[in-house]
Motif scaffolding. Structure first.
Motif, PDB file in Angstrom:
ATOM      1  N   SER A 157       0.939   1.223   5.215  1.00  0.00           N
ATOM      2  CA  SER A 157       0.582  -0.116   5.219  1.00  0.00           C
ATOM      3  C   SER A 157      -0.842  -0.349   4.090  1.00  0.00           C
ATOM      4  CB  SER A 157       0.066  -0.652   6.574  1.00  0.00           C
ATOM      5  OG  SER A 157       1.140  -0.393   7.338  1.00  0.00           O
ATOM      6  N   ARG A 158      -0.899  -1.709   4.151  1.00  0.00           N
ATOM      7  CA  ARG A 158      -1.956  -1.915   2.911  1.00  0.00           C
ATOM      8  C   ARG A 158      -3.260  -1.679   3.333  1.00  0.00           C
ATOM      9  NH1 ARG A 158      -1.224  -7.321  -0.355  1.00  0.00           N
ATOM     10  NH2 ARG A 158      -3.178  -7.412  -1.636  1.00  0.00           N
ATOM     11  N   PHE A 159      -4.017  -1.096   2.104  1.00  0.00           N
ATOM     12  CA  PHE A 159      -5.557  -0.805   2.448  1.00  0.00           C
ATOM     13  C   PHE A 159      -5.991  -2.035   2.075  1.00  0.00           C
ATOM     14  CE2 PHE A 159      -3.669   3.314   0.983  1.00  0.00           C
ATOM     15  CZ  PHE A 159      -4.449   4.392   1.398  1.00  0.00           C
ATOM     16  N   LYS A 160      -7.271  -2.295   3.081  1.00  0.00           N
ATOM     17  CA  LYS A 160      -8.311  -3.274   2.840  1.00  0.00           C
ATOM     18  C   LYS A 160      -9.134  -3.017   1.711  1.00  0.00           C
ATOM     19  CE  LYS A 160      -8.108  -4.637   7.808  1.00  0.00           C
ATOM     20  NZ  LYS A 160      -8.984  -4.761   8.985  1.00  0.00           N
ATOM     21  N   ILE A 161      -9.908  -3.962   1.188  1.00  0.00           N
ATOM     22  CA  ILE A 161     -10.583  -3.725   0.008  1.00  0.00           C
ATOM     23  C   ILE A 161     -11.583  -2.606   0.177  1.00  0.00           C
ATOM     24  CG2 ILE A 161     -12.525  -4.947  -1.625  1.00  0.00           C
ATOM     25  CD1 ILE A 161      -9.648  -5.860  -1.836  1.00  0.00           C
ATOM     26  N   PRO A 162     -12.281  -2.449   1.307  1.00  0.00           N
ATOM     27  CA  PRO A 162     -13.286  -1.339   1.191  1.00  0.00           C
ATOM     28  C   PRO A 162     -12.848  -0.120   1.428  1.00  0.00           C
ATOM     29  CG  PRO A 162     -13.419  -2.534   3.322  1.00  0.00           C
ATOM     30  CD  PRO A 162     -12.331  -3.354   2.366  1.00  0.00           C
TER      31      PRO A 162
END
Length: 343
Positions: A157-162
């Motif tokens: 799934s998508r990585f968050k910014i940090p």
């Protein structure tokens, strides 16, 4: 004497580490002879690091090896550890960091189970341990990776910014690293980014364990991630970033996996932002030229990636090149540092 086959090799580069390296080594020893520990003494001369390395090797001859090298930097320590590793898997551990022993035992059990599946990479959580205020912060991937199964890049799934896959969180199959050779510059800080980034397109299968595994020490004034040190070592940051730009064409990675391509593009975006900010924070008279050069370099190598980072990504706001924009980038960095306490 019967030689025990090693599940994992831990490489521990050590440079004047006498004050804290014992804690690190003792946590690795907790899994006994399933592990091989290679201590790489990087020309330490200011304390008794070489003697401590030799003491542990003499006490645990079936587990610990020592390499004494001329001072060449962290990257050469990683490279020498890989050259001499006999474990199926390879993990780099900073001499001032440590592993959670309960989590480590669980990881070893799972790696043994997965050896027959030729697993390329295992990922676990890592924890920032802040010595100055005795707080900690866990960086996890449970929103990104499936759990309790072997998966590929197309399953993520998508990585968050940090969120980034860092040296702290990754364990690679040793032969995968050897099959796809890459260079870690000598006498250079921040090469961990090259080490963890470059092999990613060669990884076919992954396993994630939602365990707080790696304990990342934060707080020494001379630590490489200390803000003042990072500003003074901006040339190292720029060299590493250029090395990563050269490593792969992001368009080529997209052909392997669109999701991996997006992640690696984000990683380069982050590296460019860090370069931008610490050029501005540095005290070098030619810092503006350094900043312009890294952007020129990216544009010459991958104009499409350059345009994305400068104008279309989340990081675009932090990469505005005029003076108000550079001040804004530092302001945003200070906020992120306060929130996530990454250095």
């Amino acid at each position: 004497m019967e030689v025990t086959e090693k599940v994992i090799t831990f490489a521990v580069p050590c440079y004047n580490s006498a004050e804290y390296m014992g804690h690190c080594i003792n946590t690795l020893l907790s899994v006994g002879e399933d592990a091989e520990i290679i201590l790489i003494d990087d020309g330490s001369a200011e304390d008794n690091t070489p003697e401590i390395c030799d003491y542990y090797a003499e006490k645990y001859p079936n587990i610990i090896k020592v390499i004494h090298q001329e001072n060449s930097g962290h990257g050469e320590g990683i490279a020498q550890g890989l050259k001499h590793a006999t474990g199926t898997y390879y993990k780099v551990v900073g001499s001032d960091d440590w592993l959670d022993t309960d989590a480590l035992r669980q990881v070893l059990v799972k790696l043994k189970e997965l050896e027959v599946k030729n697993l390329d990479m295992m990922v676990c959580n890592y924890v920032y341990e802040h010595i100055e205020d005795e707080t900690s912060r866990t960086m996890h991937y449970k929103n990104v990776f499936p759990q309790d199964t072997v998966f590929s890049w197309d399953d993520i799934s998508r990585f968050k910014i940090p969120q980034c896959i860092l040296m702290h969180s990754v364990i690679y199959r040793t032969e995968l690293l050897r099959e796809h050779e890459f260079t870690l510059p000598k006498h250079t800080f921040y090469v961990d980014n090259i080490f963890v980034y470059t092999p990613l397109p060669y990884v076919k299968n992954i396993y994630y364990m939602n365990l707080d595994f790696y304990r990342y020490f934060i707080g020494r004034e001379d630590q490489s991630v200390n803000e003042k040190v990072m500003a003074s070592k901006i040339d190292h940051q720029l060299l590493v970033t250029k090395n990563m730009i050269d490593a792969h064409s992001i368009d080529s990675v997209y052909k392997i996996s669109r999701k991996l391509g997006k992640y690696m593009r984000k990683y380069i975006s982050m590296m460019m932002t860090i370069s931008n900010i610490f050029c501005e924070l540095s005290e070098y008279e030619d810092k503006d030229e350094k900043r312009k050069d890294i952007w020129k370099y990216l544009k010459s190598k991958d104009k499409k990636l350059y345009n994305h980072i400068r104008f279309r990504s989340f990081f675009s706001l932090a990469n505005i090149q005029n003076k108000p924009g550079r001040k804004l980038s530092i302001f945003l960095y200070r906020i992120a540092r306060k929130l996530y306490k990454f250095n």
